[in-house]
Design a protein around this motif. Structure first.
Motif, mmCIF file in Angstrom:
data_model
loop_
_atom_site.group_PDB
_atom_site.id
_atom_site.type_symbol
_atom_site.label_atom_id
_atom_site.label_comp_id
_atom_site.label_asym_id
_atom_site.label_seq_id
_atom_site.Cartn_x
_atom_site.Cartn_y
_atom_site.Cartn_z
ATOM 1 N N LEU A 15 23.429 48.784 88.912
ATOM 2 C CA LEU A 15 24.685 49.168 89.559
ATOM 3 C C LEU A 15 25.637 47.978 89.647
ATOM 4 O O LEU A 15 25.198 46.831 89.754
ATOM 5 C CB LEU A 15 24.413 49.657 90.991
ATOM 6 N N PRO A 16 26.959 48.262 89.659
ATOM 7 C CA PRO A 16 27.923 47.191 89.922
ATOM 8 C C PRO A 16 27.777 46.727 91.371
ATOM 9 O O PRO A 16 27.487 47.533 92.260
ATOM 10 C CB PRO A 16 29.281 47.853 89.686
ATOM 11 N N ARG A 17 27.955 45.426 91.576
ATOM 12 C CA ARG A 17 27.766 44.855 92.914
ATOM 13 C C ARG A 17 28.974 44.041 93.345
ATOM 14 O O ARG A 17 29.853 43.724 92.537
ATOM 15 C CB ARG A 17 26.516 43.997 92.946
ATOM 16 N N ASP A 18 28.967 43.697 94.623
ATOM 17 C CA ASP A 18 30.022 42.837 95.159
ATOM 18 C C ASP A 18 30.056 41.530 94.380
ATOM 19 O O ASP A 18 29.034 41.083 93.869
ATOM 20 C CB ASP A 18 29.749 42.556 96.647
ATOM 21 N N GLY A 19 31.246 40.947 94.288
ATOM 22 C CA GLY A 19 31.387 39.669 93.598
ATOM 23 C C GLY A 19 31.391 39.782 92.085
ATOM 24 O O GLY A 19 31.374 38.783 91.384
ATOM 25 N N GLY A 20 31.394 41.006 91.570
ATOM 26 C CA GLY A 20 31.360 41.206 90.123
ATOM 27 C C GLY A 20 29.927 41.186 89.630
ATOM 28 O O GLY A 20 29.005 40.804 90.340
ATOM 29 N N GLY A 21 29.741 41.633 88.430
ATOM 30 C CA GLY A 21 28.396 41.650 87.875
ATOM 31 C C GLY A 21 27.632 42.899 88.280
ATOM 32 O O GLY A 21 28.177 43.816 88.896
ATOM 33 N N MET A 22 26.364 42.887 87.909
ATOM 34 C CA MET A 22 25.501 44.039 88.130
ATOM 35 C C MET A 22 24.233 43.572 88.842
ATOM 36 O O MET A 22 23.882 42.401 88.790
ATOM 37 C CB MET A 22 25.113 44.677 86.788
ATOM 38 N N VAL A 23 23.577 44.520 89.488
ATOM 39 C CA VAL A 23 22.265 44.255 90.072
ATOM 40 C C VAL A 23 21.336 45.355 89.565
ATOM 41 O O VAL A 23 21.719 46.518 89.519
ATOM 42 C CB VAL A 23 22.306 44.203 91.621
ATOM 43 N N SER A 24 20.143 44.946 89.128
ATOM 44 C CA SER A 24 19.181 45.946 88.654
ATOM 45 C C SER A 24 17.800 45.610 89.191
ATOM 46 O O SER A 24 17.472 44.439 89.418
ATOM 47 C CB SER A 24 19.172 46.022 87.131
ATOM 48 N N LEU A 25 17.022 46.654 89.387
ATOM 49 C CA LEU A 25 15.672 46.467 89.916
ATOM 50 C C LEU A 25 14.818 45.647 88.957
ATOM 51 O O LEU A 25 14.076 44.762 89.379
ATOM 52 C CB LEU A 25 15.025 47.834 90.194
ATOM 53 N N SER A 26 14.950 45.893 87.654
ATOM 54 C CA SER A 26 14.110 45.176 86.684
ATOM 55 C C SER A 26 14.348 43.669 86.727
ATOM 56 O O SER A 26 13.422 42.888 86.524
ATOM 57 C CB SER A 26 14.328 45.722 85.271
ATOM 58 N N GLU A 27 15.580 43.242 87.022
ATOM 59 C CA GLU A 27 15.879 41.803 87.112
ATOM 60 C C GLU A 27 15.243 41.159 88.342
ATOM 61 O O GLU A 27 15.159 39.942 88.432
ATOM 62 C CB GLU A 27 17.390 41.569 87.154
ATOM 63 N N LEU A 28 14.822 41.982 89.301
ATOM 64 C CA LEU A 28 14.243 41.462 90.536
ATOM 65 C C LEU A 28 12.715 41.542 90.540
ATOM 66 O O LEU A 28 12.087 41.341 91.575
ATOM 67 C CB LEU A 28 14.822 42.223 91.740
ATOM 68 N N ALA A 29 12.132 41.827 89.375
ATOM 69 C CA ALA A 29 10.669 41.902 89.269
ATOM 70 C C ALA A 29 10.066 40.608 89.802
ATOM 71 O O ALA A 29 10.587 39.516 89.559
ATOM 72 C CB ALA A 29 10.262 42.125 87.818
ATOM 73 N N GLY A 30 8.999 40.742 90.564
ATOM 74 C CA GLY A 30 8.349 39.579 91.156
ATOM 75 C C GLY A 30 8.841 39.273 92.556
ATOM 76 O O GLY A 30 8.296 38.411 93.242
ATOM 77 N N LYS A 31 9.883 39.974 92.999
ATOM 78 C CA LYS A 31 10.416 39.778 94.351
ATOM 79 C C LYS A 31 10.197 41.044 95.168
ATOM 80 O O LYS A 31 10.130 42.144 94.626
ATOM 81 C CB LYS A 31 11.926 39.497 94.311
ATOM 82 N N ILE A 32 10.136 40.873 96.470
ATOM 83 C CA ILE A 32 10.145 42.021 97.379
ATOM 84 C C ILE A 32 11.605 42.462 97.486
ATOM 85 O O ILE A 32 12.497 41.625 97.667
ATOM 86 C CB ILE A 32 9.598 41.627 98.762
ATOM 87 N N VAL A 33 11.843 43.757 97.360
ATOM 88 C CA VAL A 33 13.211 44.283 97.446
ATOM 89 C C VAL A 33 13.298 45.271 98.596
ATOM 90 O O VAL A 33 12.499 46.203 98.701
ATOM 91 C CB VAL A 33 13.628 44.978 96.127
ATOM 92 N N VAL A 34 14.265 45.048 99.475
ATOM 93 C CA VAL A 34 14.599 45.996 100.529
ATOM 94 C C VAL A 34 15.834 46.737 100.039
ATOM 95 O O VAL A 34 16.903 46.149 99.868
ATOM 96 C CB VAL A 34 14.912 45.280 101.860
ATOM 97 N N LEU A 35 15.650 48.011 99.739
ATOM 98 C CA LEU A 35 16.736 48.840 99.216
ATOM 99 C C LEU A 35 17.114 49.812 100.316
ATOM 100 O O LEU A 35 16.313 50.665 100.691
ATOM 101 C CB LEU A 35 16.219 49.580 97.986
#
Length: 158
Positions: A15-35
């Motif tokens: 998804l598009p995110r604040d500050g420009g750019g995108m955020v994706s779950l796959s890029e956060l692999a290895g981290k705990i994510v609070v969605l």
């Protein structure tokens, strides 16, 4: 409707995110994510929830956890919301509700006898392996961020 119970694989998103750019779950692999999904920027409950998560952000960061808030609002609205309240979390824009649908939180709601479609406030704790560790449907804001932090700490200890 996908299986979104504890132990299921979290649906992928970009998804598009604040500050420009995108955020994706796959890029956060290895981290705990609070969605966390919330209805609308700058409304009382949503502001309280965002401020509560921001207040606890250092504790989440300490364990390498990432907090992402998702609503149907535009990136521009997210940026105003962040600036107005000095928020320190990622806000992603789901204007077509595709991710809200994938997570089963785009629901029929009713207020003052009128029914409409909207986001049901919900939070998903995703482990470093992309598996749902805990799901909070129909969130009540008071004390919620603290409860999520305790679960994230338990998740990081395993």
């Amino acid at each position: 409707m996908p299986d979104l119970s504890t132990g299921a694989k979290a649906p992928e998103f970009t998804l598009p995110r604040d500050g420009g750019g995108m955020v994706s779950l796959s890029e956060l692999a290895g981290k705990i994510v609070v969605l966390y999904f919330y209805p609308k920027d700058d409304t009382p409950g949503c502001t309280t929830e965002a401020l509560d998560f921001t207040a606890l952000a250092p504790a989440f960061e300490e364990m390498g956890a990432v907090i992402i808030g998702i609503s149907p609002d535009t990136v521009a609205k997210h940026e105003k919301f962040i600036a107005k309240h000095s928020l320190s979390l990622i806000l992603a824009s789901d204007t077509d509700q595709a991710v809200a649908n994938a997570y089963g939180v785009w629901r029929e709601k009713s207020m003052y006898g009128r029914t409409y479609m909207g986001v049901e406030r919900s939070t998903f704790l995703i482990g470093p392996d992309g598996i749902l560790r805990q799901v909070w449907p129909k969130v009540k804001v008071k004390g919620h961020a603290e409860e999520v932090l305790a679960s994230a700490q338990a998740c990081s200890a395993t």
